[in-house]
Design a protein around this motif. Sequence first.
Motif: not given
Length: 467
Positions: A268-272, A279-282, A337-346
Motif C-alpha cells: 500500500a505504500y505505493q500510494l504514499e 525501514y526504521e520509520d514505522h 503499518r496497516c489495520t486488519g480491514p485494510t490488510t484484508i482488502r489488499l
Amino acid sequence: MSTLSRSASYLAVALVFALAAPVAFSAGKEAPKPAAADTVTLYAGATVIDGTGAAPRPDQDILVQGERIVAVGPHGSLAGAQAAGLHTVDLHGKYVIPGLIDSHVHMATPPNAKRAQAVLRRNLYAGVTAVRDMADDLRSVGELARASRAGEIPAPDIYYAAVMAGPEFFADPRVGAASFGMAPGKSPWMQAIDGQTDLREAVTLARGTSATAIKVYADLPPDLVNAITQEAHRQHLMVWAHSAVFPTRPADVIAAGVDVVSHACYLAYQLEPVMLKSYEDHTPFHEALLAPSGDDPVMAGLYRDMLKHGTILDATGSLFVRYDAERKAHPERHPLRCTGPTTIRLVRQAWQAGVPISTGTDSDGGVNDAWPAVFDEILFLAHDVGMPSLQVLRSATLVGAEAAGQAKDMGSIEAGKLANFAVLSADPVKDINNIRSIRMTVKRGHAYPRADYRPVTKDEMGNGDDD
C-alpha cells in the motif's frame, strides 16, 4: 571476483559455521530415520485433493516407495500394488492433501534450539512438511535443517534466506541476536550492502551458508535492489523481499524481478505521495489514500505487474488482523503499518486479480496453541479474504512450494514428487476448518500419526510464554 578471492570467501563461511556451537537435539522414538529406499507403502482408497486446485478425486490409491510417490490412481488400478513386502494403509473414508507449507517463519532470532524444535514438531504433526525461514542466525537454522532432513528430529524441511540490507538496518537489535560473535552486517547470512559492496562476493558468501535465497530486507535504493536481484539470480539463488524495501517503492521491488514479496500491507505504500525514507520509520500507511470503494486502481497496477513478473505474494495477513484485534483490548500498543480491514482488502484484491498467494505467518504461536500458526493464515484466506477452500489449499501447498523454489519436489500429490501429505478424517473442501481433523502426516515417506504428537511445553517455549 578472482578464484583466490572466491575461495577465501568460502573459507570464511566455512570457518564461521565450523565455530558455531552444536545444537542439542531431543532423542527418542519421535525422531525416526527417513523411509528406506526399498520401503513400499500403498495408501489405499482415499479422496485425493492434489493441491493444484483441481476437484477432489475419490477412491484413489497412492503408491510410495522410499521418499517418493510412485503412482496415483483409482483404487486397485496401480501396477506394483501387489509387490512382495508391500505395506497397505487403508484410507477409505479419509481425505489426503499435500503437506502444508508455512512460507514465512523465524526459527532463530535469537537461536533457541529447544523452542525451535518444539514449534517445528507442532508444525509437522499438524501436516506441515516444509517451511521458509525468512531471516535468522543461519548457523542454528542450517543445523535444524540438516537434522530435519536426516530424520534426527520431527520437523518440516527448512529452506532459508540470507539477509541483505542497507547499513542503517544493522543497528536493529535483532541483528545482534542473530549474528552473535560477529560485527553486525559482516556475517555471511546478514550483510550490510552499499554502493561500494562487491555484490558477486556478497552473494557468493551467502551461497556458502546453503541458503535457498537472498532476502532483500530494508534501507536499500532501487538500483541496489535491482543489482542484488540480478546477481543472486545469476548465481542461481532466489530473491525474497519485503514488498516495500523503504525507500524503494513496491513498484520498483516488483520491477527488479524478485521472486516473492512479503507483507501485503507494505504494498500500500505505493500510494504514499512521499515514500518513507527508511525501514526504521514505522509510520502507518495512510488508509484514506485507498479508493473509497471497489478495487484501488494503483493497487490494480501493482498486481498486473506482479502477474507479468510471476511474483508470489507472501501476504502474512492473519498477523495484521490478529494484532489489530488485540489492540482493541490494549490500545496502548503501537499500531502496525496497516489495520486488519485494510490488510484484508489488499489481499482480497490481489487474489481476485489472480496474484498467487502463499500462506506465510511471521509467527510461531504460544505454548497454549494446539495448532501451528499456518492454520491461522489458512483460515484468514478462507474466512476473511473469501477464497474457496480448493484455492486456499493450493495456496498452502503448491504456491508455498513455488515460493520456496521446491515445486519440482513438493506442493502437489503426483508421481515423482516427495511423499509429503496429510491424512484428514473430514473433508476440507466442504469446510476448511476440517484441516484440524488430521490423523497422520507423511513426510518423505515416513508416517507421523497425530496420536503420537507430544504438545509443546512451557519449558520448551521459554521466556514465560504462556499465550
